[in-house]
Write an enzyme that holds these catalytic residues in place. Structure first.
Site, PDB file in Angstrom:
ATOM      1  N   GLU A 161       0.838  -1.196   0.000  1.00  8.88           N
ATOM      2  CA  GLU A 161       0.000   0.000   0.000  1.00  8.88           C
ATOM      3  C   GLU A 161       0.875   1.248   0.000  1.00  8.88           C
ATOM      4  O   GLU A 161       1.352   1.673   1.073  1.00  8.88           O
ATOM      5  CB  GLU A 161      -0.894   0.021   1.241  1.00  8.88           C
ATOM      6  N   GLY A 167      -6.472   6.593   0.036  1.00  6.93           N
ATOM      7  CA  GLY A 167      -7.521   7.591   0.211  1.00  6.93           C
ATOM      8  C   GLY A 167      -7.367   8.840  -0.635  1.00  6.93           C
ATOM      9  O   GLY A 167      -8.052   9.841  -0.403  1.00  6.93           O
TER      10      GLY A 167
HETATM   11  P1  PGA Z   1      -8.293   3.363   0.252  1.00  7.49           P
HETATM   12  O1  PGA Z   1      -7.551   2.725   1.521  1.00  7.49           O
HETATM   13  O2  PGA Z   1      -8.819   2.197  -0.570  1.00  7.49           O
HETATM   14  O3  PGA Z   1      -9.391   4.206   0.830  1.00  7.49           O
HETATM   15  O4  PGA Z   1      -7.271   4.140  -0.512  1.00  7.49           O
HETATM   16  C1  PGA Z   1      -6.783   1.558   1.389  1.00  7.49           C
HETATM   17  C2  PGA Z   1      -6.226   1.150   2.721  1.00  7.49           C
HETATM   18  O5  PGA Z   1      -5.769   2.013   3.493  1.00  7.49           O
HETATM   19  O6  PGA Z   1      -6.223  -0.050   3.047  1.00  7.49           O
END
Ligand code: PGA
Length: 246
Positions: A161, A167
Site C-alpha cells: 500500500e 484515500g
Molecule cells: P483506500 O484505503 O482504498 O481508501 O485508498 C486503502 C487502505 O488504506 O487499506
C-alpha cells in the site's frame, strides 16, 4: 491459491451499517475468491454473526501480548474469540498515527498466529521515498523487519500500500505496481523458498471498481486491500466481482 478481496473499514461503521454485509453476501453468494471485511473492533462480533461464515471477518490491529494491563488495547485472542480469522497489521495509518515500527509489527504477527489468525502485513513507501527512488529499498526493509521468520503462505498475507495512494484517488502506474509486487515475491522466495509462490500479495491504495480489473490482471497481484470502496456493498461487490473474474 484463493485470491483475497479484503475491505478495511478503518474507523467507520456502526451497527446501522451491518446490512451492507448482508447485501454483499446476497449480491455475491459464491465468489471464486475469498472475501474479508475488517470493521472496527466494536463490530467484529456482530459482523461475524451477520456473515455466518459466508465472508471472513478481521481486525485492524492487535496487541503483541495475549492479555494483561494494556488499557484500550485488544489481543489477537479477543479478535479470534469475537469471530475474526484475519488481522491487518502495520497499516501505514498505524505506523504514522501510533508510531508502530517493524519490530512491533513483527511481534503482533507472531501474536496473531498464536491466536489462530492470519496476519495481513502492510508495507508501502511515502511519496518522498518514491520520488527519491527508494521504493524497493524501503519495502525490502519493511518486509525484512515486519515479517517474522515463521511466516508461511497459510498464516500471512502481504499488502503493498503506497502511503500516497491511500484515500487519495491516486495510484501508481500498472508497471509500477507490477514492479513492486515482483520484488516482494522475489524477496519472499529468497527467504521462504518454494512456499513464497503461495503467499497472497494484495495491492491497496485507491482501488475502485474503475481500476480493479486492470490491477488484478497484473502478475503477482492476488487481490486487494480496499478502504473507502469497501464501505458500500455495491462498491465492494464490484471489486469482488472483478477479482472473481480475474
Ligand atoms: P483506500 O484505503 O482504498 O481508501 O485508498 C486503502 C487502505 O488504506 O487499506
Amino acid at each position: 491459491m484463493r485470491k483475497l478481496a479484503a475491505g478495511n473499514w478503518k474507523m467507520n461503521g456502526l451497527t446501522a451499517q451491518l446490512p451492507e454485509v448482508t447485501a454483499l453476501i446476497a449480491a455475491h453468494p459464491s465468489p471464486s475468491c475469498d472475501v474479508l471485511l475488517c470493521p472496527p473492533s466494536t463490530l467484529v462480533a456482530a459482523m461475524a454473526s451477520t456473515a455466518a461464515g459466508r465472508i471472513a471477518v478481521g481486525g485492524q490491529d492487535c496487541h503483541p501480548k495475549a492479555s494483561g494491563a494494556h488499557t484500550g488495547d485488544i489481543s489477537a485472542a479477543m479478535l479470534k474469540d469475537a469471530g475474526a480469522s484475519y488481522v491487518i497489521l502495520g497499516h501505514s495509518e498505524r505506523r504514522a498515527d501510533h508510531g508502530e515500527g517493524d519490530a512491533l509489527v513483527r511481534a503482533k504477527a507472531e501474536a496473531a498466529w498464536v491466536a489462530g489468525l492470519i496476519a495481513i502485513i502492510c508495507v508501502g513507501e511515502t511519496e518522498a521515498e518514491r520520488d527519491a527512488g527508494k521504493t524497493l529499498a524501503v519495502i525490502g526493509t519493511q518486509l525484512a523487519g515486519s515479517v517474522p521468520d515463521g511466516a508461511s503462505s497459510a498464516n500471512t498475507v502481504i499488502a503493498y500500500e503506497p502511503v500516497w495512494a491511500i484515500g487519495t484517488g491516486r495510484t501508481p502506474t500498472l508497471p509500477e505496481i507490477a514492479e513492486v509486487h515482483a520484488d516482494i515475491r522475489a524477496r519472499l522466495t529468497a527467504r521462504f523458498g518454494a512456499d513464497a509462490a503461495g503467499f497472497r500479495l494484495l495491492y491497496g491504495g485507491s482501488v475502485r471498481q474503475s481500476n480493479a480489473a486492470e490491477i488484478f490482471a497484473l502478475p503477482n497481484v492476488d487481490g486487494a486491500l480496499v478502504g473507502g470502496a469497501s464501505l458500500k456493498a455495491s462498491d465492494f461487490g464490484a471489486i469482488v466481482a472483478a477479482l472473481s473474474a480475474a
